[in-house]
Design a protein around this motif. Structure first.
Motif, PDB file in Angstrom:
ATOM      1  N   VAL A 134      18.746  -8.899  -5.060  1.00 32.93           N
ATOM      2  CA  VAL A 134      19.764  -8.037  -4.474  1.00 32.93           C
ATOM      3  C   VAL A 134      19.710  -6.706  -5.212  1.00 32.93           C
ATOM      4  O   VAL A 134      19.472  -6.657  -6.416  1.00 32.93           O
ATOM      5  CB  VAL A 134      21.173  -8.670  -4.542  1.00 32.93           C
ATOM      6  CG1 VAL A 134      21.621  -8.888  -5.976  1.00 32.93           C
ATOM      7  CG2 VAL A 134      22.191  -7.822  -3.789  1.00 32.93           C
ATOM      8  N   SER A 135      19.908  -5.628  -4.450  1.00 31.34           N
ATOM      9  CA  SER A 135      19.738  -4.287  -4.992  1.00 31.34           C
ATOM     10  C   SER A 135      20.965  -3.435  -4.694  1.00 31.34           C
ATOM     11  O   SER A 135      21.901  -3.870  -4.017  1.00 31.34           O
ATOM     12  CB  SER A 135      18.476  -3.664  -4.374  1.00 31.34           C
ATOM     13  OG  SER A 135      18.176  -2.426  -4.936  1.00 31.34           O
ATOM     14  N   ASN A 136      20.978  -2.229  -5.219  1.00 28.88           N
ATOM     15  CA  ASN A 136      21.990  -1.213  -4.900  1.00 28.88           C
ATOM     16  C   ASN A 136      21.280   0.067  -4.506  1.00 28.88           C
ATOM     17  O   ASN A 136      20.320   0.458  -5.179  1.00 28.88           O
ATOM     18  CB  ASN A 136      22.864  -0.879  -6.112  1.00 28.88           C
ATOM     19  CG  ASN A 136      23.783  -1.997  -6.575  1.00 28.88           C
ATOM     20  OD1 ASN A 136      24.294  -1.949  -7.681  1.00 28.88           O
ATOM     21  ND2 ASN A 136      23.982  -3.009  -5.742  1.00 28.88           N
ATOM     22  N   ASP A 137      21.701   0.712  -3.464  1.00 26.87           N
ATOM     23  CA  ASP A 137      21.338   2.057  -3.022  1.00 26.87           C
ATOM     24  C   ASP A 137      21.367   2.179  -1.501  1.00 26.87           C
ATOM     25  O   ASP A 137      22.076   3.007  -0.972  1.00 26.87           O
ATOM     26  CB  ASP A 137      19.980   2.552  -3.544  1.00 26.87           C
ATOM     27  CG  ASP A 137      20.107   3.281  -4.891  1.00 26.87           C
ATOM     28  OD1 ASP A 137      21.251   3.508  -5.321  1.00 26.87           O
ATOM     29  OD2 ASP A 137      19.085   3.598  -5.504  1.00 26.87           O
ATOM     30  N   GLY A 138      20.565   1.358  -0.797  1.00 27.68           N
ATOM     31  CA  GLY A 138      20.545   1.471   0.657  1.00 27.68           C
ATOM     32  C   GLY A 138      19.546   2.465   1.186  1.00 27.68           C
ATOM     33  O   GLY A 138      19.732   3.052   2.257  1.00 27.68           O
TER      34      GLY A 138
END
Length: 348
Positions: free
Chosen positions: A259-263
């Motif tokens: 799972v990541s953050n930014d989009g």
């Protein structure tokens, strides 16, 4: 070092900037005179080594052009607080009536904010909340929610068991701290069967790759990764997993849930391919839109109060100003093609 994708995004940003300048030149004298009659706004971009921030830069350029704002030459402090301070001094000396910045070190900028406050030059801080020093408005998403959403998604994916490597951002940044603290708190309370291996990276993709490689060697049973910034961590992480033969598609045995953050668009592509499982969309488009909106409002002497806004967010009160907390949705394979997500509306 910038990844290939960030270099491509930077090139795209340059093309858009040039196109925007050409458009501005063709608007005729009326648009130019209208902009020159408006108060001057100084804008500093925080860095050019991240796909997320390169996208933000594109939105800033197009927003300045479409709104006919009177901006001083836009600067880029390249993740260096010393450069940011120098750039802001130029804004002061050239008549800025408001300043937009995104300080990556939220502690070291305090004295500069005090200087601007003394000169009655309001500051809009994007994505990061300065620890001290007066700000007119922070334009930001709830970063604790990033950590919590990432934890809840990953915890359920792993059925509450396993080992997760957490590629943390800079812990001198409130964003890195908020995401890390919220992720740790959630994991401890909701998924005590998951071991979290914290890897501080200073938002540096090469550091993240090196530390992840060591972690994989020591923990061959690692089954989860939380990347606090896909813009800098995605490509080096996927490249390392590919090299190690560990880049298994979601649903197949041996898949490491990520799972990541930014989009950013590259994360969306990775979700579609099953390489990563989810990201939390940090609204680069809204960051730029409302940074410019609040900067112009500040320069014109307008004020705001805590409470709900007309754009699906909430303004909260800080000890040193106000913060507009913009929405940041979780993106998975179920909604990755949603056209309302900014990552589906920009070039790679």
């Amino acid at each position: 070092m910038a990844t290939r994708s960030s270099r491509v995004a930077a090139t795209a940003a340059t093309v858009i900037v040039l196109a925007g300048l050409a458009t501005a030149c063709n608007r005729g004298s009326s648009a130019g005179s209208a902009a020159s009659g408006k108060p001057k706004i100084g804008i500093d971009l925080p860095r050019a080594d991240s796909d997320f921030w390169n996208s933000y830069a594109q939105y800033i350029k197009s927003g300045v052009s479409s709104q006919g704002l009177n901006t001083l030459p836009v600067t880029n402090s390249q993740n260096d607080v010393t450069k940011l301070v120098a750039n802001v001094q130029v804004f002061e000396n050239t008549g800025a009536k408001a300043v937009v910045m995104a300080p990556q070190d939220t502690g070291a900028i305090a004295s500069t904010l005090d200087t601007l406050a003394a000169k009655k030059i309001p500051v809009v801080s994007v994505d990061t909340r300065p620890d001290k020093g007066q700000v007119y408005m922070v334009v930001r998403a709830d970063n604790k929610a990033y950590g919590t959403k990432a934890c809840e998604f990953l915890g359920k994916q792993l059925a509450g068991k396993g080992k997760v490597a957490e590629l943390q951002g800079d812990l001198t940044s409130i964003n890195g701290r908020d995401r890390s603290e919220a992720f740790a708190s959630c994991m401890k309370s909701e998924f005590p069967g998951i071991q979290v291996i914290e890897l501080a990276t200073n938002w540096d993709g090469s550091v993240a790759s090196s530390k992840l490689q060591t972690t994989l060697a020591q923990n061959p049973d690692l089954n989860g990764i939380y990347m606090q910034a896909g813009g800098v961590f995605l490509q080096p992480t996927l490249a390392l997993l590919q090299q190690k033969g560990l880049l298994k598609p979601a649903g197949q045995p041996g898949h490491i849930s990520i799972v990541s953050n930014d989009g950013i668009p590259q994360e969306f592509d990775a979700i579609r391919k099953g390489q990563i499982d989810a990201t939390i969309s940090q609204p680069a488009d809204l960051y730029a839109k409302y940074a410019l909106y609040y900067a112009e409002s500040a320069a014109e002497g307008k004020t705001f109060q805590p409470g709900p806004t007309d754009h699906n967010s909430t303004i909260i009160s800080l000890p040193n100003g106000l913060e507009d907390q913009l929405p940041a949705p979780l993106v998975t394979k179920d909604n990755v093609d949603d056209k309302s997500l900014w990552g589906n509306n920009v070039g790679h």
